[in-house]
Design an enzyme around this catalytic site. Sequence first.
Site, PDB file in Angstrom:
ATOM      1  N   GLU A 108     -18.503   5.235  -0.623  1.00 35.97           N
ATOM      2  CA  GLU A 108     -17.465   6.048  -1.259  1.00 35.97           C
ATOM      3  C   GLU A 108     -17.914   6.621  -2.607  1.00 35.97           C
ATOM      4  OE1 GLU A 108     -13.296   4.388  -0.662  1.00 35.97           O
ATOM      5  OE2 GLU A 108     -14.565   2.668  -0.282  1.00 35.97           O
ATOM      6  N   SER A 154     -11.485   4.539   2.189  1.00 37.36           N
ATOM      7  CA  SER A 154     -11.597   5.978   2.437  1.00 37.36           C
ATOM      8  C   SER A 154     -11.745   6.309   3.920  1.00 37.36           C
ATOM      9  CB  SER A 154     -12.790   6.592   1.677  1.00 37.36           C
ATOM     10  OG  SER A 154     -12.537   6.563   0.304  1.00 37.36           O
ATOM     11  N   ARG A 179      -2.509   1.106  -5.809  1.00 35.08           N
ATOM     12  CA  ARG A 179      -1.646   1.900  -4.924  1.00 35.08           C
ATOM     13  C   ARG A 179      -1.450   1.086  -3.652  1.00 35.08           C
ATOM     14  NH1 ARG A 179      -4.756   6.120  -2.668  1.00 35.08           N
ATOM     15  NH2 ARG A 179      -4.510   4.966  -0.756  1.00 35.08           N
ATOM     16  N   GLU A 183      -2.118  -1.704   3.176  1.00 34.73           N
ATOM     17  CA  GLU A 183      -3.186  -2.199   2.295  1.00 34.73           C
ATOM     18  C   GLU A 183      -2.866  -1.929   0.833  1.00 34.73           C
ATOM     19  OE1 GLU A 183      -6.843  -0.122   2.351  1.00 34.73           O
ATOM     20  OE2 GLU A 183      -5.919   1.829   2.686  1.00 34.73           O
ATOM     21  N   ASN A 241      -4.888  -0.639  -2.588  1.00 35.23           N
ATOM     22  CA  ASN A 241      -6.116  -0.058  -3.139  1.00 35.23           C
ATOM     23  C   ASN A 241      -6.130  -0.344  -4.629  1.00 35.23           C
ATOM     24  OD1 ASN A 241      -7.318   1.711  -0.858  1.00 35.23           O
ATOM     25  ND2 ASN A 241      -5.103   2.013  -0.781  1.00 35.23           N
TER      26      ASN A 241
END
Length: 337
Positions: A13, A164, A274, A290, A292
């Site tokens: 990422e 991602s 988030r 999930e 983040n």
Amino acid sequence: MKVLVVSGGRSAERDVSLVSGAWVRQALADAGHSVLDVRIGPGGDWTLCAEPLSIRAGECPWKLDCSGQEVAFDVIFPVLHGPFGEDGTFQGLCETAGWPCAGVPVLGSAVAMDKQTMRLLARDAGLPLLPWVFSDGSVDRSLLADQALQLGSTLFVKPSRMGSSVGISRAVGRDELLSAIDVASRYDSRVIVELALEAPREIEVSVLGTGERVEASVPGEIVPGREWYDYSAKYHCDDSRLIIPADLPETTALNLGLMARTAFRLLGGAGFARVDFLLDGTTGEVFFNEVNTIPGFTAISMFPKLWNASGLPSGKLLDAILSEALARPLTGTAARP
Ligand SMILES: Nc1ncnc2c1ncn2[C@@H]1O[C@H](COP(=O)(O)OP(=O)(O)O)[C@@H](O)[C@H]1O
Ligand SMILES: [Mg+2]
């Protein structure tokens, strides 16, 4: 404040991190902070404005050295996504070095990075989850496929520790499932296979730990321009739409805020994150997906936009993140027995 913004990194990422890093540097400069632009290369080398940077270990806090000059700073802001940045490794380096670091500390970062561990904690806390099966690499892929097909015929296969959408596939039937397991296994030996929700709504909530309290933003919705929110939809196509606040019944919005705070508290409740959910468009049922811990920070990213819509402009948001990081004692600084 003198903020060392670290971007790039060694993970898949990396490119996203560079874009996020540029946004954070600009937003910090706009808010009156002085910014040091540190990049970590794909091979793990550190540079400050393209000059090699080295860590001088010694008395705590350790020093950073650029061409023989000591680099002074107040706080580090890692804008690194994925392994070696978002997974607790970088946070552990900062703790060891005695550098204040923005964001979720070591344990929470490591837990959030691993979808399997996060799901186990979330399940224990009563958060609603889609059914899934897991292999730590020791389960034969054919057996894993058999177990997964008992959940349903359309499945999502994910490396446990990526982000991602890298390495993630939607698979229908056994053949696609076996190839999807192979793809995910290339990124992580730990793989989860989860029941796919047909046409889910993607709802996200930003959270912020402010010492004693955890605040949640209004929820937002992402409408991907393609079948699901894959890597291209996230970063290469601009046909995904953000709806802020999400169009949801008030009770659902409140419930999402509560669940987002619960998930964040499982990680220690410090820093920011988030929290992502999938909502069944037909039944209205919500599933935790999930957390983040270093979400995207670009001009089109949900994390800052949700705070802006909740009354916190980006400059104030970054100030809150930095103040919390500086006020928080480093884990290792507890009194010795
Ligand atoms: N069980 C599922 N059902 C339907 N879509 C899913 C499911 N799991 C993931 N997705 C889709 O895949 C995307 C990426 O999955 P996610 O678990 O969020 O991984 P990442 O950590 O890479 O963002 C989600 O945003 C969603 O579009
Ligand atoms: Mg996601």
